[in-house]
Every structure is written in C-alpha cells, then in structure tokens.
Scaffold this motif. Sequence first.
Motif, PDB file in Angstrom:
ATOM      1  N   LEU A 127      40.056 -13.402 -47.397  1.00  0.00           N
ATOM      2  CA  LEU A 127      38.945 -12.666 -48.018  1.00  0.00           C
ATOM      3  C   LEU A 127      37.606 -13.085 -47.436  1.00  0.00           C
ATOM      4  CD1 LEU A 127      40.107 -12.660 -51.764  1.00  0.00           C
ATOM      5  CD2 LEU A 127      40.092 -10.745 -50.155  1.00  0.00           C
ATOM      6  N   GLU A 128      37.448 -14.385 -47.179  1.00  0.00           N
ATOM      7  CA  GLU A 128      36.191 -14.855 -46.570  1.00  0.00           C
ATOM      8  C   GLU A 128      35.975 -14.246 -45.191  1.00  0.00           C
ATOM      9  OE1 GLU A 128      35.813 -19.306 -48.611  1.00  0.00           O
ATOM     10  OE2 GLU A 128      36.542 -19.070 -46.559  1.00  0.00           O
ATOM     11  N   HIS A 129      37.053 -14.110 -44.432  1.00  0.00           N
ATOM     12  CA  HIS A 129      36.933 -13.512 -43.103  1.00  0.00           C
ATOM     13  C   HIS A 129      36.659 -12.012 -43.163  1.00  0.00           C
ATOM     14  CE1 HIS A 129      38.656 -17.320 -41.629  1.00  0.00           C
ATOM     15  NE2 HIS A 129      38.275 -16.952 -40.422  1.00  0.00           N
ATOM     16  N   LEU A 130      37.084 -11.367 -44.270  1.00  0.00           N
ATOM     17  CA  LEU A 130      36.954  -9.905 -44.360  1.00  0.00           C
ATOM     18  C   LEU A 130      35.605  -9.450 -44.907  1.00  0.00           C
ATOM     19  CD1 LEU A 130      40.464  -8.764 -45.676  1.00  0.00           C
ATOM     20  CD2 LEU A 130      39.546  -8.615 -43.362  1.00  0.00           C
ATOM     21  N   VAL A 131      34.851 -10.354 -45.510  1.00  0.00           N
ATOM     22  CA  VAL A 131      33.622  -9.934 -46.205  1.00  0.00           C
ATOM     23  C   VAL A 131      32.666  -9.190 -45.274  1.00  0.00           C
ATOM     24  CG1 VAL A 131      31.524 -10.783 -47.306  1.00  0.00           C
ATOM     25  CG2 VAL A 131      33.733 -11.680 -48.013  1.00  0.00           C
TER      26      VAL A 131
END
Length: 332
Positions: free
Chosen positions: A196-200
């Motif tokens: 999720l952190e990479h997708l933000v």
Amino acid sequence: MRAYLVKRLLQMIPTLLGITFITFCIIQLAPGNPAMLKLQMATQGEMADTAYAKQVIEQTKKLYGLDKPLPVQYLLWVKRVFTLDFGTSFKDHRRVMDKIAERLPVTIQINLISIFLVYLIAIPFGVYSATHPDTLPDKVLTLFFFFLYSLPNFWVAMLLIMLFGGGDFWDIFPIYGISSIGAENWPLWRQILDRLEHLVLPVACLTYGGFAYLSRLTRAELLEVIREDYVRTARAKGLSERVVVMKHAFRNALLPIITLLAFLLPAMFGGSVIIESIFSIPGMGQLGFEAVLSRDYPVIMAITTISALLTLIGLLLSDILYAVLDPRIQLD
C-alpha cells in the motif's frame, strides 16, 4: 438478452481483427526493425553499413519471420493468437504470455484501486455540486476540479516524488517498484502495508484526472435530471429532498456515468504507461514502453490486443448495465 449477447460477441471478432490488423500494419511500416536494432546494440553501430551486417540482418529477419509478406505475417500471427499463443519476445526470447502473466496482475491491481477511488470520491462531490448549484462551495469545487483536470500526470508524479518521496521535503512514501527488497520474507500484514505504501503515489497520479472529470460529469447530468417534470412531481408529493435526489433523480443520471466506465479502464491502462515508467513499477505499461523502444513486435501486438479486447468488453458491459438500470431500454 442471450441472443443479444451472442450477437455482440460475434460482432467483436471482426472488430478485434480490424484493430489488430491496422496496428500490425502501423508497427511493420514504422521506421527501424528489431533485426537492425539488435545489431546496432550488439556492435554499437561499428558494422552497421558493412555487407556482413546486412547479411546478419537478413538472417535475423528470416529467423523472426519478418522476411515474409505482410499479409502472410499477419495471418500467421492470427493463427497463433487463436490458440492463445502470442509468440516469443524478440528481446529475451521468453513467451509473451509468460511476460504478460507476470505484469498484468500489477497493472490490474493499480487500475482497479484507482477506478474504485475515482467513483467513491467523485460522485459524492458531483452530487453535492448539483444540489447546491452556483453557491460558493460549488464554484470553488468547479474551479478546483478544472485545475486538477488540466494537470499532466507526469508533472504531478514528479511533484509528488519531490514532496513525499525524499526529494526536497518529506520522505514518506517509496518511489521505486511495488514492494521493498526482501518483502517476500515478511509477515503478510507487513507485506500488505508495504504494498500500500508503494501504491500511494502511483494511484494518486492515476486517480485525480478521472476524479475531476467524473465529478463534473455527475454534476452536469444530475442538474439536467433535477429540472425534469417527474422530479418536480416528486417534490410536490412532499418527499424529502434526499429521497427526491437519490431515489428519483440520481438513478437516471447514472446512465452516462456508467457509460464512462467502459472507457475508463482502457484509458487508465494507457495512462499507466507513463506512471509505471516513472515509478519503475513492473506492470503492463512499463512492459509496453520497453517493447516499443526495442521494437518487440510480439509484445506490442499482445498488449494492443488485450487493450482492444478490454475496450470492447467494457462497451458490452455498459450496454448491459444500461438495460438493467433503465427497463425502457431493450437489448435487441
């Protein structure tokens, strides 16, 4: 309904063939070819003009089947595709289906999250603007949405990297890849959090354009429906404004919004080419970009075929949803 579906599915075959044939011709007629490009990369251009180089190019063309007439090449390609075989990549000789199978889930993941956020955020703002027309909040939202819509996504991507990716300001979100090194050995909850952190940042870049456009479309369609006679009649019956808007007006305003869904997914696939390249995300967009640079014809054709198929399926789904939402529409 069944007869209509069969008819539309049969119509998709010649349409898909037409799209792929035009794409095939454009690719083949474009300057440069994979044989020449591979030779130049291997020799750094030192033997590009020699007779030996020309012989190597001809042999490479024969190896890839590029020495055959264009219609023959296309028919051979169609024959393979009907068996779900897109051939092997000119770049690394791997099966194209294997490369797509690795990249497609990443792109689908990013785009589905983006589309969900677009509809989740844009529609409430559009409804609010339509039910409060010409007020100060409506004017501010209109100006803000037009401002968002005008921003190019590559510029926004660079801005977000500078602001939140450890550039000149905060170092909050990762800006490279889709997971951290060694994440496969972490607990599941930590893997999900890391993903999720990479997708933000990539999802933010893919979302804001559709968010602004859909919100404006919702406002325009709902404003038109609210002025209809049956909505006035509903108000005259003493129904609450919430029931009038959400039950009587919003349902009819949904039809054009649903139509947009047919084009949103293929459009986001196209838009993800830039975003995936900027954030080094191993998805279909990055694969397509690399395939174009290396003249990897089988990969380019496979991605084009999948994108065209998604568009046609999206159009079919929008027609079906039309009939579901509005019983007056008959699918013949």
